[in-house]
Write a protein that holds these residues in place. Structure first.
Motif, PDB file in Angstrom:
ATOM      1  N   ALA A  17       0.847  -1.189   0.000  1.00 12.10           N
ATOM      2  CA  ALA A  17       0.000   0.000   0.000  1.00 12.10           C
ATOM      3  C   ALA A  17       0.876   1.229   0.000  1.00 12.10           C
ATOM      4  O   ALA A  17       1.981   1.237   0.523  1.00 12.10           O
ATOM      5  N   THR A  18       0.398   2.302  -0.596  1.00 16.00           N
ATOM      6  CA  THR A  18       1.184   3.518  -0.721  1.00 16.00           C
ATOM      7  C   THR A  18       0.874   4.523   0.367  1.00 16.00           C
ATOM      8  O   THR A  18       1.465   5.585   0.409  1.00 16.00           O
ATOM      9  N   SER A  19      -0.067   4.245   1.218  1.00 19.50           N
ATOM     10  CA  SER A  19      -0.427   5.170   2.292  1.00 19.50           C
ATOM     11  C   SER A  19      -0.365   4.474   3.622  1.00 19.50           C
ATOM     12  O   SER A  19      -0.657   3.293   3.742  1.00 19.50           O
ATOM     13  N   ARG A  20       0.012   5.209   4.699  1.00 21.93           N
ATOM     14  CA  ARG A  20       0.085   4.655   6.046  1.00 21.93           C
ATOM     15  C   ARG A  20      -1.170   4.940   6.833  1.00 21.93           C
ATOM     16  O   ARG A  20      -1.260   4.618   8.014  1.00 21.93           O
ATOM     17  N   PHE A  53      -1.168  -6.255   7.156  1.00 21.71           N
ATOM     18  CA  PHE A  53      -0.098  -6.147   8.141  1.00 21.71           C
ATOM     19  C   PHE A  53      -0.032  -4.694   8.596  1.00 21.71           C
ATOM     20  O   PHE A  53       0.434  -3.817   7.860  1.00 21.71           O
ATOM     21  N   ASP A  54      -0.468  -4.423   9.818  1.00 24.37           N
ATOM     22  CA  ASP A  54      -0.599  -3.051  10.279  1.00 24.37           C
ATOM     23  C   ASP A  54       0.730  -2.317  10.382  1.00 24.37           C
ATOM     24  O   ASP A  54       0.815  -1.117  10.133  1.00 24.37           O
ATOM     25  N   GLU A  55       1.804  -3.016  10.746  1.00 28.87           N
ATOM     26  CA  GLU A  55       3.061  -2.334  11.036  1.00 28.87           C
ATOM     27  C   GLU A  55       3.792  -1.868   9.789  1.00 28.87           C
ATOM     28  O   GLU A  55       4.636  -0.992   9.858  1.00 28.87           O
ATOM     29  N   PHE A  56       3.504  -2.494   8.611  1.00 31.77           N
ATOM     30  CA  PHE A  56       4.148  -2.015   7.394  1.00 31.77           C
ATOM     31  C   PHE A  56       3.177  -2.001   6.213  1.00 31.77           C
ATOM     32  O   PHE A  56       3.574  -1.976   5.071  1.00 31.77           O
ATOM     33  N   PHE A  57       1.892  -2.030   6.489  1.00 32.60           N
ATOM     34  CA  PHE A  57       0.846  -1.750   5.517  1.00 32.60           C
ATOM     35  C   PHE A  57       0.986  -2.575   4.231  1.00 32.60           C
ATOM     36  O   PHE A  57       1.282  -2.082   3.166  1.00 32.60           O
ATOM     37  N   HIS A  58       0.778  -3.845   4.410  1.00 27.71           N
ATOM     38  CA  HIS A  58       0.840  -4.816   3.335  1.00 27.71           C
ATOM     39  C   HIS A  58      -0.419  -5.673   3.412  1.00 27.71           C
ATOM     40  O   HIS A  58      -0.863  -6.027   4.500  1.00 27.71           O
ATOM     41  N   TRP A  59      -1.014  -5.981   2.253  1.00 30.58           N
ATOM     42  CA  TRP A  59      -2.221  -6.820   2.233  1.00 30.58           C
ATOM     43  C   TRP A  59      -1.944  -8.087   1.447  1.00 30.58           C
ATOM     44  O   TRP A  59      -1.283  -8.062   0.399  1.00 30.58           O
ATOM     45  N   ASP A  60      -2.466  -9.211   1.942  1.00 30.87           N
ATOM     46  CA  ASP A  60      -2.203 -10.504   1.331  1.00 30.87           C
ATOM     47  C   ASP A  60      -3.490 -11.309   1.247  1.00 30.87           C
ATOM     48  O   ASP A  60      -4.326 -11.274   2.152  1.00 30.87           O
ATOM     49  N   ARG A  61      -3.640 -12.070   0.155  1.00 31.72           N
ATOM     50  CA  ARG A  61      -4.789 -12.944  -0.035  1.00 31.72           C
ATOM     51  C   ARG A  61      -4.286 -14.369  -0.192  1.00 31.72           C
ATOM     52  O   ARG A  61      -3.328 -14.621  -0.930  1.00 31.72           O
ATOM     53  N   ASN A  62      -4.930 -15.305   0.497  1.00 32.93           N
ATOM     54  CA  ASN A  62      -4.491 -16.691   0.369  1.00 32.93           C
ATOM     55  C   ASN A  62      -5.625 -17.641   0.706  1.00 32.93           C
ATOM     56  O   ASN A  62      -6.652 -17.247   1.271  1.00 32.93           O
ATOM     57  N   TYR A  63      -5.446 -18.899   0.335  1.00 32.06           N
ATOM     58  CA  TYR A  63      -6.445 -19.950   0.542  1.00 32.06           C
ATOM     59  C   TYR A  63      -5.866 -21.052   1.419  1.00 32.06           C
ATOM     60  O   TYR A  63      -4.671 -21.327   1.387  1.00 32.06           O
ATOM     61  N   GLU A  64      -6.749 -21.697   2.185  1.00 31.39           N
ATOM     62  CA  GLU A  64      -6.358 -22.848   2.996  1.00 31.39           C
ATOM     63  C   GLU A  64      -7.356 -23.976   2.765  1.00 31.39           C
ATOM     64  O   GLU A  64      -8.564 -23.741   2.640  1.00 31.39           O
ATOM     65  N   PHE A  65      -6.834 -25.211   2.723  1.00 34.82           N
ATOM     66  CA  PHE A  65      -7.670 -26.394   2.542  1.00 34.82           C
ATOM     67  C   PHE A  65      -7.334 -27.409   3.627  1.00 34.82           C
ATOM     68  O   PHE A  65      -6.169 -27.639   3.936  1.00 34.82           O
ATOM     69  N   LYS A  66      -8.367 -28.019   4.199  1.00 36.92           N
ATOM     70  CA  LYS A  66      -8.169 -29.029   5.239  1.00 36.92           C
ATOM     71  C   LYS A  66      -9.069 -30.223   4.953  1.00 36.92           C
ATOM     72  O   LYS A  66     -10.261 -30.055   4.660  1.00 36.92           O
ATOM     73  N   LEU A  67      -8.503 -31.437   5.060  1.00 39.62           N
ATOM     74  CA  LEU A  67      -9.227 -32.672   4.798  1.00 39.62           C
ATOM     75  C   LEU A  67      -9.204 -33.563   6.034  1.00 39.62           C
ATOM     76  O   LEU A  67      -8.147 -33.755   6.649  1.00 39.62           O
ATOM     77  N   LYS A  68     -10.352 -34.094   6.389  1.00 39.63           N
ATOM     78  CA  LYS A  68     -10.414 -35.082   7.464  1.00 39.63           C
ATOM     79  C   LYS A  68     -10.122 -36.441   6.865  1.00 39.63           C
ATOM     80  O   LYS A  68     -10.768 -36.863   5.903  1.00 39.63           O
ATOM     81  N   ILE A  69      -9.147 -37.175   7.458  1.00 35.01           N
ATOM     82  CA  ILE A  69      -8.756 -38.465   6.891  1.00 35.01           C
ATOM     83  C   ILE A  69      -9.104 -39.635   7.806  1.00 35.01           C
ATOM     84  O   ILE A  69      -9.156 -40.774   7.354  1.00 35.01           O
ATOM     85  N   VAL A  70      -9.357 -39.376   9.095  1.00 33.50           N
ATOM     86  CA  VAL A  70      -9.752 -40.424  10.026  1.00 33.50           C
ATOM     87  C   VAL A  70     -10.809 -39.864  10.969  1.00 33.50           C
ATOM     88  O   VAL A  70     -10.614 -38.787  11.555  1.00 33.50           O
ATOM     89  N   ASN A  71     -11.922 -40.561  11.131  1.00 33.57           N
ATOM     90  CA  ASN A  71     -12.947 -40.163  12.097  1.00 33.57           C
ATOM     91  C   ASN A  71     -12.532 -40.575  13.506  1.00 33.57           C
ATOM     92  O   ASN A  71     -11.857 -41.592  13.702  1.00 33.57           O
ATOM     93  N   GLU A  72     -12.964 -39.788  14.479  1.00 33.36           N
ATOM     94  CA  GLU A  72     -12.670 -40.115  15.867  1.00 33.36           C
ATOM     95  C   GLU A  72     -13.465 -41.342  16.290  1.00 33.36           C
ATOM     96  O   GLU A  72     -14.638 -41.508  15.938  1.00 33.36           O
ATOM     97  N   SER A  73     -12.818 -42.194  17.056  1.00 37.93           N
ATOM     98  CA  SER A  73     -13.477 -43.365  17.622  1.00 37.93           C
ATOM     99  C   SER A  73     -13.184 -43.405  19.121  1.00 37.93           C
ATOM    100  O   SER A  73     -12.567 -42.495  19.674  1.00 37.93           O
ATOM    101  N   LYS A  74     -13.605 -44.467  19.765  1.00 36.63           N
ATOM    102  CA  LYS A  74     -13.402 -44.574  21.213  1.00 36.63           C
ATOM    103  C   LYS A  74     -11.928 -44.540  21.568  1.00 36.63           C
ATOM    104  O   LYS A  74     -11.523 -43.914  22.557  1.00 36.63           O
ATOM    105  N   ASN A  75     -11.097 -45.168  20.749  1.00 40.54           N
ATOM    106  CA  ASN A  75      -9.678 -45.278  21.077  1.00 40.54           C
ATOM    107  C   ASN A  75      -8.773 -44.423  20.194  1.00 40.54           C
ATOM    108  O   ASN A  75      -7.605 -44.225  20.530  1.00 40.54           O
TER     109      ASN A  75
END
Length: 698
Positions: A5-8, A90-112
Motif C-alpha cells: 500500500a502507498t499510504s500509512r 499487516f498493520d506495522e508495514f501496511f501490506h495486504w495478502d490474499r491466500n487460501y487454505e484447505f483441510k481434509l479429514k482423513i480419520v474419524n474419531e473413535s473410542k480409542n
C-alpha cells in the motif's frame, strides 16, 4: 498476490465501510456455530485442529491480533473437506495478502483413536503464511478437547526435528522461501523443509455458561513480519476465551504469545438447512365467495376462472390449461413466484386444482415453467379420488418430460403493454483491493419490465448513487497489458456512479422439451452493450447438459450513457454440465473465446441446496501467461447465492447472488449474466428436485 500500500493511513470512511460489511454479513449469517480460529479454519486461536464444521456451514470471521487484521470466509464443502479464503493486512508495514487454505479429514474419531486431518495453508497465494500440517484431535471429557499436530513451513518454527519425509527423497529437505505474485500452487514446497515442528493445544467448554477456554502452543516465528522490521513473538504460548454472544455469533478474546491482545468475531449459517415453510395468510377460496365478491372478469361457473383467481392469490401462476377428450386428464402450465421450494408450490397447486377441476378429472399434469422455460411435467393422481388417507394428503407423483400445449382450452390473458416498476435499496462492495479491504456504495435502483408477450420482455434498470467511496481507489488507471475489458471497473464506479445499468430486449423459450434458449439485444450491463444468445440442450431426466453461448459486444463509455468506446469483440463459449449425485454438486466446463480475445476454459463447481443456497468456485485458464495476466496469475473466485425468505420472514423466491474475486483483471472474463446461465437458472426445477422425499403437504 499482494501489493504494498502507498499510504500509512486508513481513512475513517474506509473503517465505516469495513464495519458495515462485517455487520451485514454477521446479521445475515446468524445461526448455531462451531469454533473457528483467527485464521478462519476450524481450530483454537491461531492453530488448526482436526475438527470440522457441520456439512454445508458457511462462516465469516473478522480478527485483529495486534499485528494483523484479517477477514476470512470458510466453507465446509463436504463433511470431510473445508476451505478458507483469507485476506490479511499487516498493520506495522501496511501490506495486504490474499491466500487460501484447505483441510481434509482423513480419520474419524473413535473410542480409542483421535480424529485426524491434513491441511495446507496459503496453498494458492504468495506464500507469506505458507505451511502444511497433520493434526489429531481427541475429546478427553465432556468439555475438554485436546489437539496435537506436526507442522511444516511457518508451523515448523525453530524446531530441531528433522523432516521425516526427507528420508523418502531429498526434494523434501529444501523449501523455497521466494514470495511471488501469487495465484499458483507451490507444490514443490508442500510438506518440504529441513525441519518440522510440533503444535497443539486444548479447549474446555463450560457446561453452565456459553463460554469456551483455550490455550495453545504455536511455534510460528513470524519470519516475514520480522524481516520487515516487526518484533519477534515473545512466547509460543497463547490463551483466550470464546463467548457465544447469540445463536450464530461468537466473540473471542485472546492474549497471544504472552504480549499481544487479539479479538475476533465470527458468524455462520448452515446453508443446507431446509427452508422454513412460511404459512401464507389465510384466504377464502373463490368457491366459497359470493359472485358479487369476485372481480367482474371472474366467472364463478368457470372452473378455470376460479382456479386462476385462487392460484394467483397464492403467489403462483396459471398460464394455460387443457382437458383431454375424455375429460379424465387436465394439463396445467404453471409458474411460481413465491415458494422457495417448487415442491411446495406443486403441493399447493394440487390442493387448489383438486378443489376446482371438473369431477371427471382423475389425473393432473403440471407443466413446470421457470424463467420462461418449460422443464418438467409433474403427474399427480387427484388426491380426492384416492382411497388411502395418506395418499389423499400428498398425492401420487410421477415426473415426465415437459411439453407445450399447442391448443390450450383456456389461456390466461396476461396484461401486455404495461410497465411494471420496481424500486430497491442496494449495497455494493468492491472487496479485496490490494490497497484496502473494502469500498462500498449505497444506491437506489429503479427497475422496469415491459412485457411484450408470453416470451418477450424489455428490461431496464437505472442506478441512483446515494453514497460511495470508490473515488478513494488508487487503481483508477489500469496497468493491464491486455485489452482493459474489466480492469477499468473503477472508472465505471466513479464516472458512472449514477447511470443506466441495463436496457435490453430478452426472449426466452423452450423448443421440443429439451432445448432451452434465450436471445437478448441492448445495453446488457454497466460495461457492455450488444447482442447474443444461448442454447442449452438438457433432456429432462439426464444429469448431463450441453450449452452454447455467443455474444457480440461493444464497450460502453465510463459514464454509463448511450455512448461507447472503440473496443468491440465477439465471445463464444461451449459448455458441458454434469449434475453429479455427489452432495448436490454440479460441475461445468466452458471452453471458448473471452472478452479480451483470449482463448481457454473455465472450470466451475457449485453446490445447490433444496432451500435455494448455492455455493461454488471457479477458475479460468487461457492462452494468456501469468505475467501477461498480472497479479493473481489467472482468474478465480467464489460464487454465493443466498435465499432471503428467512431474512424477510415470509415465503419469497428473492435471493442475493454475488461473485467474490481475489482481484479483478482482464484475462478469462465474460458477460457473467449473459453467457452459460440457463443451466443455473433451471437448477431448482430439474428432475430430481421433484422426488417424493422432497414433496411436502401444503
Amino acid at each position: 498476490m499482494s501489493v504494498l500500500a502507498t499510504s500509512r493511513l486508513i481513512s475513517v470512511k474506509n473503517r465505516v465501510w469495513h464495519s458495515l460489511l462485517a455487520l451485514v454479513i454477521s446479521v445475515v449469517l446468524a445461526s448455531p456455530v462451531s469454533l473457528g480460529s483467527d485464521f478462519g479454519t476450524t481450530g483454537l486461536i491461531d492453530i488448526p485442529t482436526a475438527r470440522m464444521s457441520s456439512d454445508g456451514t458457511l462462516r465469516f470471521t473478522s480478527a485483529y491480533d495486534g499485528r494483523h487484521r484479517s477477514y476470512m470466509l470458510t466453507y465446509q464443502a463436504v463433511p470431510w473437506a473445508q476451505g478458507t479464503f483469507r485476506y490479511t493486512g499487516f498493520d506495522e508495514f501496511f501490506h495486504w495478502d490474499r491466500n487460501y487454505e484447505f483441510k481434509l479429514k482423513i480419520v474419524n474419531e473413535s473410542k480409542n483413536l483421535p480424529q485426524l486431518a491434513i491441511g495446507i495453508r496459503d496453498a494458492l497465494g504468495t506464500g507469506l503464511f505458507e505451511s502444511e500440517y497433520v493434526v489429531a484431535s481427541k475429546k478427553l471429557t465432556n468439555g475438554l478437547d485436546f489437539s496435537l499436530g506436526l507442522g511444516w513451513g511457518r508451523l515448523a518454527g525453530n524446531s530441531s526435528f528433522e523432516n521425516p519425509l526427507g528420508s523418502v527423497t531429498d526434494g523434501f529437505k529444501k523449501r523455497d522461501a521466494t514470495v511471488g505474485r501469487g495465484g499458483k500452487f507451490s507444490i514443490k514446497n508442500f510438506f518440504s523443509g529441513p525441519h518440522v515442528g510440533l503444535f497443539g493445544g486444548m479447549s474446555y467448554q463450560f457446561e453452565s455458561i456459553p463460554l469456551r477456554a483455550m490455550i495453545e502452543y504455536n511455534p510460528d516465528e513470524y519470519s516475514f513480519d520480522v524481516s520487515r522490521g516487526s518484533r519477534a513473538p515473545k512466547s509460543p504460548i497463547s490463551y483466550g476465551l470464546t463467548w457465544e454472544f447469540s445463536p450464530g455469533i461468537r466473540i473471542s478474546a485472546s492474549h497471544q504469545h504472552m504480549e499481544d491482545f487479539g479479538i475476533s468475531v465470527s458468524a455462520q449459517v448452515p446453508s443446507n438447512v431446509r427452508s422454513i415453510k412460511h404459512r401464507n395468510r389465510s384466504f377464502v377460496s373463490s368457491v366459497d365467495l359470493r359472485s358479487t365478491d369476485l372481480p367482474d372478469q371472474i366467472k364463478k361457473n368457470s372452473w378455470y376462472d376460479t382456479l386462476l383467481y385462487d392460484v394467483e392469490r397464492s403467489g403462483l401462476i396459471l398460464s394455460s390449461a387443457r382437458l383431454s377428450k375424455d375429460k379424465n386428464t387436465a394439463e396445467l402450465v404453471v409458474g411460481n413466484t413465491v415458494y422457495p421450494l417448487w415442491t411446495d408450490a406443486i403441493s399447493q397447486l394440487t390442493t387448489l386444482a383438486d378443489l376446482h377441476l371438473p369431477d371427471d378429472v382423475q389425473a393432473i399434469h403440471f407443466v413446470v415453467e421457470e424463467a420462461g422455460h418449460r422443464t418438467n411435467r409433474v403427474l399427480v393422481r387427484r388426491p380426492s379420488n384416492e382411497s388411502n388417507l395418506n395418499t389423499r394428503r400428498s398425492g401420487s407423483y410421477e415426473i415426465l418430460p415437459a411439453r407445450s400445449l399447442a391448443k390450450p382450452d383456456h389461456k390466461t390473458d396476461f396484461k401486455t403493454g404495461k410497465v411494471n416498476f420496481t424500486a430497491d435499496l442496494s449495497t455494493r462492495f468492491q472487496l479485496f483491493d490490494p490497497d484496502d479491504p473494502a469500498r462500498g456504495q449505497l444506491s437506489m435502483g429503479i427497475g422496469a419490465d415491459y412485457i411484450l408477450g408470453s416470451h418477450w420482455t424489455i428490461r431496464a434498470r437505472y442506478g441512483l448513487d446515494l453514497k460511495n467511496n470508490f473515488w478513494e481507489s488508487k487503481r483508477k488507471i489500469s496497468n493491464s497489458r491486455l485489452p482493459r475489458v474489466r480492469s477499468d471497473i473503477v472508472k465505471y464506479l466513479t464516472q458512472g456512479e449514477t447511470g443506466l445499468d441495463s436496457f435490453y430486449l430478452e426472449g426466452r423459450n423452450t423448443w421440443r422439451g429439451n432445448y432451452h434458449y434465450r436471445i437478448f439485444l441492448g445495453v446488457l450491463e454497466e460495461m457492455y452493450s450488444g447482442t447474443g444468445g444461448e442454447l442449452l440442450f438438457w433432456p429432462s431426466k439426464s444429469r448431463v447438459a450441453l450449452g452454447l453461448s455467443a455474444n457480440w459486444v461493444k464497450q460502453r463509455d465510463f459514464d454509463k450513457s448511450f455512448d461507447h468506446l472503440d473496443y468491440e469483440t465477439t465471445t463464444l463459449l461451449g459448455s458441458a454440465y454434469w449434475a453429479t449425485p455427489f452432495h448436490n454438486y454440479d460441475l461445468a466446463v466452458h471452453v471458448g473465446r473471452y472478452l479480451a480475445k483470449d482463448i481457454g476454459g473455465t472450470f466451475e463447481a457449485r453446490r445447490t441446496f433444496d432451500n435455494g443456497w448455492q455455493v461454488g468456485a471457479w477458475a479460468t485458464f487461457t492462452n494468456v501467461s501469468s505475467d501477461e495476466f498480472g497479479e493473481g496469475s489467472f482468474d478465480k473466485g467464489l460464487y454465493f447465492k443466498v435465499p432471503l425468505d428467512g431474512l424477510l420472514g415470509k415465503s419469497t423466491r428473492s435471493s442475493y447472488s454475488t461473485r467474490l474475486r481475489s482481484i479483478q483483471r482482464d484475462g478469462g472474463q465474460r458477460l457473467e449474466k449473459h453467457s452459460a446461465n440457463i443451466f443455473w437458472d433451471l437448477r431448482q426445477v430439474r428432475y430430481d428436485v421433484f422426488s417424493n422425499t422432497n414433496l411436502r403437504n401444503p
